[in-house]
Scaffold this motif. Structure first.
Motif, PDB file in Angstrom:
ATOM      1  N   GLY A 156     -30.747  81.755   2.231  1.00  0.00           N
ATOM      2  CA  GLY A 156     -32.114  81.787   1.725  1.00  0.00           C
ATOM      3  C   GLY A 156     -32.803  80.433   1.845  1.00  0.00           C
ATOM      4  N   LEU A 157     -32.065  79.375   1.565  1.00  0.00           N
ATOM      5  CA  LEU A 157     -32.633  78.031   1.691  1.00  0.00           C
ATOM      6  C   LEU A 157     -32.936  77.713   3.157  1.00  0.00           C
ATOM      7  CD1 LEU A 157     -30.428  76.055  -0.860  1.00  0.00           C
ATOM      8  CD2 LEU A 157     -32.772  76.841  -1.168  1.00  0.00           C
ATOM      9  N   ASN A 158     -32.032  78.097   4.038  1.00  0.00           N
ATOM     10  CA  ASN A 158     -32.276  77.879   5.468  1.00  0.00           C
ATOM     11  C   ASN A 158     -33.536  78.593   5.926  1.00  0.00           C
ATOM     12  OD1 ASN A 158     -30.427  76.126   6.811  1.00  0.00           O
ATOM     13  ND2 ASN A 158     -28.786  77.613   6.510  1.00  0.00           N
ATOM     14  N   THR A 159     -33.688  79.825   5.479  1.00  0.00           N
ATOM     15  CA  THR A 159     -34.864  80.608   5.843  1.00  0.00           C
ATOM     16  C   THR A 159     -36.147  79.929   5.393  1.00  0.00           C
ATOM     17  OG1 THR A 159     -33.617  82.672   5.704  1.00  0.00           O
ATOM     18  CG2 THR A 159     -36.013  82.841   5.572  1.00  0.00           C
ATOM     19  N   ARG A 160     -36.084  79.226   4.276  1.00  0.00           N
ATOM     20  CA  ARG A 160     -37.253  78.560   3.716  1.00  0.00           C
ATOM     21  C   ARG A 160     -37.302  77.075   4.058  1.00  0.00           C
ATOM     22  NH1 ARG A 160     -35.415  82.665   1.099  1.00  0.00           N
ATOM     23  NH2 ARG A 160     -36.764  84.161   0.017  1.00  0.00           N
ATOM     24  N   SER A 161     -36.501  76.672   5.056  1.00  0.00           N
ATOM     25  CA  SER A 161     -36.483  75.270   5.531  1.00  0.00           C
ATOM     26  C   SER A 161     -36.285  74.292   4.381  1.00  0.00           C
ATOM     27  CB  SER A 161     -37.777  74.949   6.279  1.00  0.00           C
ATOM     28  OG  SER A 161     -37.949  75.794   7.389  1.00  0.00           O
ATOM     29  N   THR A 162     -35.322  74.605   3.543  1.00  0.00           N
ATOM     30  CA  THR A 162     -35.064  73.819   2.343  1.00  0.00           C
ATOM     31  C   THR A 162     -33.626  73.318   2.321  1.00  0.00           C
ATOM     32  OG1 THR A 162     -36.684  75.123   1.097  1.00  0.00           O
ATOM     33  CG2 THR A 162     -35.089  73.847  -0.179  1.00  0.00           C
ATOM     34  N   GLY A 163     -33.462  72.045   2.026  1.00  0.00           N
ATOM     35  CA  GLY A 163     -32.132  71.474   1.934  1.00  0.00           C
ATOM     36  C   GLY A 163     -31.512  71.737   0.571  1.00  0.00           C
ATOM     37  N   ILE A 164     -30.200  71.628   0.510  1.00  0.00           N
ATOM     38  CA  ILE A 164     -29.496  71.734  -0.763  1.00  0.00           C
ATOM     39  C   ILE A 164     -28.880  70.385  -1.085  1.00  0.00           C
ATOM     40  CG2 ILE A 164     -27.322  72.562   0.284  1.00  0.00           C
ATOM     41  CD1 ILE A 164     -26.942  74.252  -2.285  1.00  0.00           C
ATOM     42  N   CYS A 165     -29.031  69.965  -2.322  1.00  0.00           N
ATOM     43  CA  CYS A 165     -28.447  68.700  -2.762  1.00  0.00           C
ATOM     44  C   CYS A 165     -27.022  68.950  -3.247  1.00  0.00           C
ATOM     45  CB  CYS A 165     -29.292  68.103  -3.891  1.00  0.00           C
ATOM     46  SG  CYS A 165     -28.586  66.610  -4.619  1.00  0.00           S
ATOM     47  N   VAL A 166     -26.082  68.184  -2.727  1.00  0.00           N
ATOM     48  CA  VAL A 166     -24.704  68.258  -3.200  1.00  0.00           C
ATOM     49  C   VAL A 166     -24.414  66.983  -3.984  1.00  0.00           C
ATOM     50  CG1 VAL A 166     -23.919  69.788  -1.372  1.00  0.00           C
ATOM     51  CG2 VAL A 166     -23.840  67.336  -1.000  1.00  0.00           C
ATOM     52  N   CYS A 167     -23.637  67.137  -5.048  1.00  0.00           N
ATOM     53  CA  CYS A 167     -23.491  66.020  -5.983  1.00  0.00           C
ATOM     54  C   CYS A 167     -22.038  65.654  -6.251  1.00  0.00           C
ATOM     55  CB  CYS A 167     -24.151  66.380  -7.323  1.00  0.00           C
ATOM     56  SG  CYS A 167     -25.888  66.785  -7.212  1.00  0.00           S
ATOM     57  N   ASP A 168     -21.841  64.368  -6.446  1.00  0.00           N
ATOM     58  CA  ASP A 168     -20.580  63.889  -6.990  1.00  0.00           C
ATOM     59  C   ASP A 168     -20.833  63.657  -8.471  1.00  0.00           C
ATOM     60  OD1 ASP A 168     -17.765  62.417  -6.286  1.00  0.00           O
ATOM     61  OD2 ASP A 168     -18.799  61.429  -7.938  1.00  0.00           O
ATOM     62  N   MET A 169     -20.131  64.402  -9.307  1.00  0.00           N
ATOM     63  CA  MET A 169     -20.283  64.285 -10.758  1.00  0.00           C
ATOM     64  C   MET A 169     -19.022  64.799 -11.427  1.00  0.00           C
ATOM     65  SD  MET A 169     -23.269  67.162 -11.275  1.00  0.00           S
ATOM     66  CE  MET A 169     -23.203  68.772 -10.474  1.00  0.00           C
ATOM     67  N   PRO A 170     -18.929  64.722 -12.731  1.00  0.00           N
ATOM     68  CA  PRO A 170     -17.692  65.120 -13.391  1.00  0.00           C
ATOM     69  C   PRO A 170     -17.275  66.559 -13.089  1.00  0.00           C
ATOM     70  CG  PRO A 170     -19.114  63.934 -14.912  1.00  0.00           C
ATOM     71  CD  PRO A 170     -19.926  64.186 -13.681  1.00  0.00           C
ATOM     72  N   HIS A 171     -15.992  66.790 -13.040  1.00  0.00           N
ATOM     73  CA  HIS A 171     -15.467  68.135 -12.825  1.00  0.00           C
ATOM     74  C   HIS A 171     -15.395  68.848 -14.174  1.00  0.00           C
ATOM     75  CE1 HIS A 171     -13.334  66.884  -8.820  1.00  0.00           C
ATOM     76  NE2 HIS A 171     -14.658  66.885  -8.749  1.00  0.00           N
ATOM     77  N   LEU A 172     -16.506  69.459 -14.533  1.00  0.00           N
ATOM     78  CA  LEU A 172     -16.604  70.168 -15.797  1.00  0.00           C
ATOM     79  C   LEU A 172     -16.986  71.619 -15.551  1.00  0.00           C
ATOM     80  CD1 LEU A 172     -18.556  67.461 -17.842  1.00  0.00           C
ATOM     81  CD2 LEU A 172     -16.095  67.938 -17.920  1.00  0.00           C
ATOM     82  N   LYS A 173     -16.662  72.469 -16.504  1.00  0.00           N
ATOM     83  CA  LYS A 173     -16.930  73.888 -16.370  1.00  0.00           C
ATOM     84  C   LYS A 173     -18.404  74.148 -16.050  1.00  0.00           C
ATOM     85  CE  LYS A 173     -16.449  78.306 -18.785  1.00  0.00           C
ATOM     86  NZ  LYS A 173     -16.048  78.982 -20.046  1.00  0.00           N
ATOM     87  N   ALA A 174     -18.639  74.977 -15.060  1.00  0.00           N
ATOM     88  CA  ALA A 174     -19.976  75.426 -14.627  1.00  0.00           C
ATOM     89  C   ALA A 174     -20.713  74.422 -13.755  1.00  0.00           C
ATOM     90  CB  ALA A 174     -20.853  75.819 -15.810  1.00  0.00           C
ATOM     91  N   LEU A 175     -20.309  73.148 -13.772  1.00  0.00           N
ATOM     92  CA  LEU A 175     -20.961  72.190 -12.882  1.00  0.00           C
ATOM     93  C   LEU A 175     -20.447  72.409 -11.456  1.00  0.00           C
ATOM     94  CD1 LEU A 175     -20.973  68.757 -14.768  1.00  0.00           C
ATOM     95  CD2 LEU A 175     -22.864  70.351 -14.449  1.00  0.00           C
ATOM     96  N   PRO A 176     -21.334  72.386 -10.464  1.00  0.00           N
ATOM     97  CA  PRO A 176     -20.884  72.574  -9.080  1.00  0.00           C
ATOM     98  C   PRO A 176     -19.951  71.454  -8.638  1.00  0.00           C
ATOM     99  CG  PRO A 176     -23.265  72.866  -9.264  1.00  0.00           C
ATOM    100  CD  PRO A 176     -22.796  72.271 -10.560  1.00  0.00           C
ATOM    101  N   VAL A 177     -18.936  71.806  -7.885  1.00  0.00           N
ATOM    102  CA  VAL A 177     -18.078  70.797  -7.276  1.00  0.00           C
ATOM    103  C   VAL A 177     -18.735  70.354  -5.969  1.00  0.00           C
ATOM    104  CG1 VAL A 177     -15.988  71.724  -8.296  1.00  0.00           C
ATOM    105  CG2 VAL A 177     -16.742  72.551  -6.044  1.00  0.00           C
ATOM    106  N   PHE A 178     -18.320  69.206  -5.474  1.00  0.00           N
ATOM    107  CA  PHE A 178     -18.905  68.687  -4.240  1.00  0.00           C
ATOM    108  C   PHE A 178     -18.425  69.500  -3.041  1.00  0.00           C
ATOM    109  CE2 PHE A 178     -19.169  66.134  -0.466  1.00  0.00           C
ATOM    110  CZ  PHE A 178     -20.391  65.476  -0.591  1.00  0.00           C
ATOM    111  N   VAL A 179     -19.367  70.111  -2.358  1.00  0.00           N
ATOM    112  CA  VAL A 179     -19.079  70.834  -1.120  1.00  0.00           C
ATOM    113  C   VAL A 179     -20.077  70.330  -0.082  1.00  0.00           C
ATOM    114  CG1 VAL A 179     -18.941  73.064   0.022  1.00  0.00           C
ATOM    115  CG2 VAL A 179     -18.324  72.874  -2.390  1.00  0.00           C
TER     116      VAL A 179
END
Length: 263
Positions: A156-179
């Motif tokens: 969906g982001l690609n279709t809308r020419s939108t980048g996704i931000c990936v983050c380095d942050m604590p490994h806590l429940k529900a927070l996204p991991v770095f991919v």
């Protein structure tokens, strides 16, 4: 040909950075010009707390002599405090961006959603509508809930020419991991630090204590091949440090600049 890599910090107007990054005694009005002599890009964060103006961005453009690229964090009116009048606010925000757009130094508008912004039909519809109101502006979305990290969202982001931000942050429940995902022909990395003990604490909610962290050279070195690989597949990769307390962001951004030989 590999895409361009730019690196800088999230925000720059921190008096506590004197003696760490800025020379002792430097006037705050001179901070941004000094910053532009050291980094290739800046993520502007004050725009999250208040609607920016065309005058403010024109002033920043002049004081940096158009030497750097700007990523502008979108006002919280679009991400945290969404109102029925948000489409009117879009018009004001777009008008403010004109000086940077016309100077070809606007590299991204960052929409950072809170962890409470879940992957629901209502939120998906809103996000789609929001992104379509910026068809001619480079966009990046940062999600703080792991529910959004799906192939369907990436498509969906690609279709809308939108980048996704990936983050380095604590490994806590529900927070996204770095991919190391890239969408919209744009790479975007934010380093928030790994201060897990303060992430949800009451004093961490002010946006300061949770980000107090200084990355070691070893920790950052592990990301260099990742950043370079991301650049193989996109037009530009942004690398920004948000661990601003005590000047950590400036110190770490300079380290990555040296590792990547960015000048």
């Amino acid at each position: 040909m590999a895409g361009r890599i730019v690196c800088g910090t999230c925000g720059y107007d921190y008096p506590e950075w004197r003696g760490v990054f800025y020379p002792d005694g430097m006037d705050r009005k001179d901070f941004i010009a000094f910053y532009a002599s050291k980094f290739t890009a800046l993520e502007v964060n004050y725009s999250y707390y208040q609607m920016p103006t065309e005058y403010q961005f024109r002033s920043m453009l002049e004081r940096t002599e158009r030497k750097i690229l700007f990523s502008i964090k979108a006002p919280q009116l679009f991400t945290h405090d969404i109102r029925d009048t948000w489409e009117q606010d879009v018009l004001r925000f777009r008008a403010a961006l004109l000086p940077l757009l016309n100077a070809d130094v606007l590299s991204a508008v960052l929409f950072q959603f809170p962890q409470s912004f879940h992957y629901t039909p209502v939120n998906r519809i809103y996000l789609s509508k929001l992104l379509t109101t910026f068809p001619d502006i480079p966009k990046v979305v940062e999600f703080r809930h792991t529910e959004w990290l799906t192939e369907r969202v990436y498509e969906g982001l690609n279709t809308r020419s939108t980048g996704i931000c990936v983050c380095d942050m604590p490994h806590l429940k529900a927070l996204p991991v770095f991919v190391p995902i890239v969408t919209g022909n744009t790479g975007y990395i934010r380093f928030h630090g790994r201060n897990g003990d303060k992430w949800y604490s009451s004093d961490g909610n002010n946006g300061s204590a949770r980000y107090k962290y200084l990355y070691t050279e070893k920790e950052l070195q592990e990301y260099i091949p990742v950043i370079q690989q991301m650049a193989e597949n996109v037009k530009i990769v942004h690398v920004f440090f948000n661990n601003h307390p005590d000047g950590g962001a400036a110190v770490n951004a300079r380290m990555v600049n040296e590792m990547l030989s960015i000048s």
